[in-house]
Write a protein that holds these residues in place. Structure first.
Motif, PDB file in Angstrom:
ATOM      1  N   ALA A 372      45.634  62.469  -1.239  1.00 58.57           N
ATOM      2  CA  ALA A 372      46.063  62.130  -2.596  1.00 58.57           C
ATOM      3  C   ALA A 372      47.584  62.146  -2.734  1.00 58.57           C
ATOM      4  O   ALA A 372      48.168  61.288  -3.406  1.00 58.57           O
ATOM      5  CB  ALA A 372      45.429  63.095  -3.596  1.00 58.57           C
ATOM      6  N   VAL A 375      49.614  58.867  -1.616  1.00 58.50           N
ATOM      7  CA  VAL A 375      49.371  57.547  -2.220  1.00 58.50           C
ATOM      8  C   VAL A 375      50.679  56.836  -2.553  1.00 58.50           C
ATOM      9  O   VAL A 375      50.871  55.655  -2.223  1.00 58.50           O
ATOM     10  CB  VAL A 375      48.494  57.691  -3.479  1.00 58.50           C
ATOM     11  CG1 VAL A 375      48.452  56.385  -4.251  1.00 58.50           C
ATOM     12  CG2 VAL A 375      47.087  58.126  -3.091  1.00 58.50           C
ATOM     13  N   SER A 376      51.592  57.517  -3.213  1.00 54.23           N
ATOM     14  CA  SER A 376      52.862  56.897  -3.600  1.00 54.23           C
ATOM     15  C   SER A 376      53.673  56.487  -2.374  1.00 54.23           C
ATOM     16  O   SER A 376      54.259  55.395  -2.330  1.00 54.23           O
ATOM     17  CB  SER A 376      53.671  57.858  -4.466  1.00 54.23           C
ATOM     18  OG  SER A 376      54.944  57.320  -4.778  1.00 54.23           O
ATOM     19  N   ASP A 379      52.303  53.328  -0.822  1.00 55.09           N
ATOM     20  CA  ASP A 379      52.685  52.119  -1.560  1.00 55.09           C
ATOM     21  C   ASP A 379      54.139  51.745  -1.287  1.00 55.09           C
ATOM     22  O   ASP A 379      54.464  50.562  -1.091  1.00 55.09           O
ATOM     23  CB  ASP A 379      52.465  52.333  -3.054  1.00 55.09           C
ATOM     24  CG  ASP A 379      52.588  51.033  -3.837  1.00 55.09           C
ATOM     25  OD1 ASP A 379      51.755  50.128  -3.619  1.00 55.09           O
ATOM     26  OD2 ASP A 379      53.515  50.920  -4.656  1.00 55.09           O
ATOM     27  N   LEU A 404      42.208  55.579  -3.514  1.00 53.23           N
ATOM     28  CA  LEU A 404      43.162  56.084  -4.508  1.00 53.23           C
ATOM     29  C   LEU A 404      44.366  55.166  -4.636  1.00 53.23           C
ATOM     30  O   LEU A 404      44.897  54.971  -5.739  1.00 53.23           O
ATOM     31  CB  LEU A 404      43.607  57.500  -4.130  1.00 53.23           C
ATOM     32  CG  LEU A 404      42.546  58.604  -4.260  1.00 53.23           C
ATOM     33  CD1 LEU A 404      43.087  59.920  -3.726  1.00 53.23           C
ATOM     34  CD2 LEU A 404      42.097  58.756  -5.714  1.00 53.23           C
ATOM     35  N   TRP A 405      44.803  54.605  -3.513  1.00 51.19           N
ATOM     36  CA  TRP A 405      45.937  53.670  -3.558  1.00 51.19           C
ATOM     37  C   TRP A 405      45.553  52.393  -4.299  1.00 51.19           C
ATOM     38  O   TRP A 405      46.308  51.902  -5.140  1.00 51.19           O
ATOM     39  CB  TRP A 405      46.394  53.337  -2.133  1.00 51.19           C
ATOM     40  CG  TRP A 405      47.311  52.152  -2.077  1.00 51.19           C
ATOM     41  CD1 TRP A 405      48.620  52.102  -2.456  1.00 51.19           C
ATOM     42  CD2 TRP A 405      46.962  50.829  -1.645  1.00 51.19           C
ATOM     43  NE1 TRP A 405      49.122  50.828  -2.274  1.00 51.19           N
ATOM     44  CE2 TRP A 405      48.114  50.040  -1.780  1.00 51.19           C
ATOM     45  CE3 TRP A 405      45.793  50.246  -1.149  1.00 51.19           C
ATOM     46  CZ2 TRP A 405      48.132  48.686  -1.430  1.00 51.19           C
ATOM     47  CZ3 TRP A 405      45.802  48.913  -0.798  1.00 51.19           C
ATOM     48  CH2 TRP A 405      46.960  48.143  -0.948  1.00 51.19           C
ATOM     49  N   SER A 408      45.265  53.054  -8.126  1.00 49.70           N
ATOM     50  CA  SER A 408      46.394  53.681  -8.811  1.00 49.70           C
ATOM     51  C   SER A 408      47.159  52.647  -9.633  1.00 49.70           C
ATOM     52  O   SER A 408      47.526  51.581  -9.140  1.00 49.70           O
ATOM     53  CB  SER A 408      47.344  54.328  -7.796  1.00 49.70           C
ATOM     54  OG  SER A 408      48.540  54.744  -8.436  1.00 49.70           O
ATOM     55  N   ASP A 410      50.123  52.773 -10.433  1.00 52.59           N
ATOM     56  CA  ASP A 410      51.504  52.718  -9.949  1.00 52.59           C
ATOM     57  C   ASP A 410      51.631  52.026  -8.599  1.00 52.59           C
ATOM     58  O   ASP A 410      52.729  51.952  -8.049  1.00 52.59           O
ATOM     59  CB  ASP A 410      52.072  54.138  -9.841  1.00 52.59           C
ATOM     60  CG  ASP A 410      52.106  54.846 -11.184  1.00 52.59           C
ATOM     61  OD1 ASP A 410      52.383  54.174 -12.203  1.00 52.59           O
ATOM     62  OD2 ASP A 410      51.849  56.062 -11.220  1.00 52.59           O
ATOM     63  N   SER A 411      50.524  51.530  -8.060  1.00 51.86           N
ATOM     64  CA  SER A 411      50.571  50.867  -6.754  1.00 51.86           C
ATOM     65  C   SER A 411      50.910  49.395  -6.946  1.00 51.86           C
ATOM     66  O   SER A 411      50.151  48.638  -7.564  1.00 51.86           O
ATOM     67  CB  SER A 411      49.218  51.005  -6.032  1.00 51.86           C
ATOM     68  OG  SER A 411      48.977  52.347  -5.686  1.00 51.86           O
ATOM     69  N   SER A 521      38.831  64.753  -6.367  1.00 53.88           N
ATOM     70  CA  SER A 521      39.505  63.700  -7.140  1.00 53.88           C
ATOM     71  C   SER A 521      38.772  62.371  -7.085  1.00 53.88           C
ATOM     72  O   SER A 521      39.019  61.491  -7.918  1.00 53.88           O
ATOM     73  CB  SER A 521      40.940  63.528  -6.633  1.00 53.88           C
ATOM     74  OG  SER A 521      40.951  62.924  -5.342  1.00 53.88           O
TER      75      SER A 521
END
Length: 606
Positions: A372, A375-376, A379, A404-405, A408, A410-411, A521
């Motif tokens: 988790a 993930v950011s 990306d 999760l990616w 998301s 924000d991806s 999650s």
């Protein structure tokens, strides 16, 4: 009155500048092509200057590099050092800086020469240079190197003895050691070290020099002394060839060595010994990040610096790029070693990038590694790679990261996603997740910090090495005969053996602990069906069922059955395929690479 050393080296330097032969005849110097001057950037810094050379090819401002400082000899100059050594031409992994001394030579620690009398702080200047370069380029933490020629080599020794900087390795060429520095040297930050010295050196003699103002100790005595200062207590190992005699001191942490050149004079290059290549080769051999030609570190965070290891192959191909994400095997090992066969096979027809999570392979360590939390960074890495179309292949529990990616908000790179392939994924349903969160994950979480401390003391290294040896045998047995020649065992061993390092053992333990929350999650997640998801489903659970205690059999059977149903459903709803593999091991990346490649091709054709 000028020092004896300066007068002597000034004569030699003038002779070198007039003859262009490094103090020897041209036949004895290894030819080094001079890089174009346009690659050199001169920087003025607080009244001083340095020249910076980027890698000779494939420089990328988004990548992170090792930093190498190269110090010229007395009366020589930074640009002459660059022309003579061309260190940036020997590797794409280093940014090379050539500092310029303030006067004719460096304040090299003998407390006897002109810069010492003038109070020139060359150690402080080096601190400023390193700090300045780090504000402009991405420099890998703990990958700082230095090399010096002649009097610049003596100064490199002074850095080792007196600098507050942590150098991973230092080299000196055509330099023994001053009597004064040998008597005052105290190495606080132990380092790898390499001396290269011609036995017929008449300028800074290999066998030492007796002089009232500036004496030199013999190089063989110097390497012994330096090795002891670097806490290497083992006896010397002597290796002889026709051209060289190598004196090697090493322990489990560092290596210090002297390469004595038979018949060599006061020179950078020698017949049968390419100093530039040998110095870079030594630095590479002791590097904390042994990057091959396919590997890059990309800077994805600056506070603090965080780098992601990406191994890229098949870049000559067009079409979607294949992204490989690794998950756990039964020992919870998870890194790019698992793709040592699959990646070169895919690269025959596709661009393919393996991306390693923090704490694995050559990616930076973080305090709390998990799927988790990456993930950011995933990306950002995909954005740096700048691929127009992506097919993401996740092995085992890495489908948690892939999912999760993808979902998301924000991806950004997910907009380029064409399809996903999940190879033996984690089943994200309550019963299966409860099994994953049970032993050993529950035990790791229970013992927590005590276990980390136990690992940090080295108590698990032996058992880790045993598991690694068993894994290698198991993977070798799985690879089909027709793919044996495609398996990259050197890369597999490089990455997998790195798991025995204490920091990697700690990362593994923390990832196991955090795996519980990763699973929580994604419990009962709604799987995105905007792109096709193909699932390759092995029946490895059958082995666990056959060998389980009676009280666990029903739960394992339910796990297998709901996994089959769930995988069917995901592939059907998303427009992908369901590919069952019977009588198969969990490590399908080795046993069934052809099935994985076939599934990738089908996704690409959709």
């Amino acid at each position: 009155m000028r020092s004896y050393l300066y007068c002597l080296l000034k004569i030699v330097a003038i002779t070198w500048l007039l003859s262009g032969c490094n103090g020897t005849d041209n036949k004895s110097a290894s030819p080094v092509s001079k890089p174009p001057e346009s690659d050199v950037n001169k920087t003025n810094l607080n009244g001083r200057s340095y020249y910076l050379s980027l890698p000779a090819k494939n420089f990328d401002s988004k990548k992170a590099y090792k930093l190498l400082l190269a110090f010229h000899g007395s009366g020589q100059g930074a640009q002459s050092m660059r022309s003579m050594s061309a260190l940036e031409s020997a590797s794409d992994n280093y940014i090379v800086v050539y500092p310029q001394s303030k006067v004719e030579e460096w304040n090299e620690g003998c407390d006897c020469n002109k810069p010492h009398r003038l109070g020139i702080d060359d150690l402080g200047f080096v601190d400023e240079v390193v700090a300045d370069v780090k504000t402009k380029y991405n420099i890998i933490d703990d990958e700082l190197y230095a090399v010096g020629f002649s009097q610049g080599g003596l100064f490199a020794q002074n850095l080792m003895c007196n600098s507050d900087l942590q150098f991973n390795a230092i080299a000196s060429v055509a330099s023994p050691m001053s009597v004064q520095l040998s008597q005052s040297c105290y190495i606080e930050n132990n380092t790898h070290y390499m001396m290269v010295h011609g036995k017929n050196d008449k300028t800074l003699p290999y066998y030492g020099l007796t002089h009232s103002n500036f004496g030199l100790i013999a190089s063989e005595y110097a390497i012994e002394l330096i090795a002891k200062e670097n806490d290497i207590e083992s006896p010397v190992e002597v290796e002889k060839t026709n051209a060289t005699t190598k004196y090697v001191y090493k322990n489990d942490i560092h290596i210090n060595q002297l390469v004595a050149i038979e018949g060599g004079g006061h020179s950078w290059g020698f017949t049968g010994f390419n100093t530039t290549e040998e110095v870079i080769s030594f630095f590479d051999s002791v590097s904390l990040n042994k990057l091959d030609i396919h590997s890059s570190l990309y800077r994805v965070g600056t506070q603090p610096n965080k780098d992601v290891h990406v191994r890229s192959m098949g870049l000559e191909h067009s079409g979607p790029a294949i992204i490989l994400l690794s998950g756990f095997n039964k020992n919870f090992h998870s890194d790019s070693a698992w793709f040592s066969l699959l990646q070169p096979l895919i690269a025959k027809t596709h661009r393919v990038h393996v991306i390693e999570r923090f704490g694995n392979g050559f990616s930076s360590d973080v305090d709390q590694p998990s799927y988790a939390s990456f993930v950011s960074a995933l990306d950002k890495t995909l954005n740096i790679l700048n691929e127009d179309e992506l097919i993401v292949v996740s092995f085992a529990s890495a489908n948690i990261l892939a999912h999760l990616w993808q979902v998301s908000p924000d991806s950004h790179a997910s907009a380029n996603l064409k399809g996903m392939l999940w190879v033996d994924p984690d089943i994200l349903l309550p019963h299966s997740i409860s099994l994953y969160q049970d032993w050993p994950v529950s035990w790791y979480r229970e013992v927590g910090g005590d276990l980390i401390e136990h690992i940090q003391q080295g108590n698990w290294t032996e058992r880790t090495l045993g598991k690694l040896a068993a894994e290698r045998e198991e993977m070798n047995a799985l690879i089909p005969i027709n793919y044996q020649n495609d398996m990259n065992w050197p890369y597999f061993d490089l990455i997998s053996q790195g798991r025995a390092q204490i920091d990697k053992q700690v990362t593994r333990a923390k990832e196991i602990m955090n795996y519980h929350d990763d699973l929580a999650s994604v419990l009962n997640s709604d799987i995105a069906t905007s792109v096709p998801i193909t699932v390759i489903d092995t029946d490895f659970e059958s082995h666990d069922i056959a060998n389980a205690e009676p009280e666990y059999v029903d739960g394992l059977i339910k796990w297998q059955q709901e996994g089959t149903q769930w995988s069917h459903l995901i592939s059907e709803q998303s427009g992908g395929q369901y590919v069952p593999l019977n009588n198969s091991d969990h490590m399908a990346v080795f046993q069934h690479p052809d099935e994985i490649i076939k599934a990738i091709i089908n996704l690409n054709n959709q």
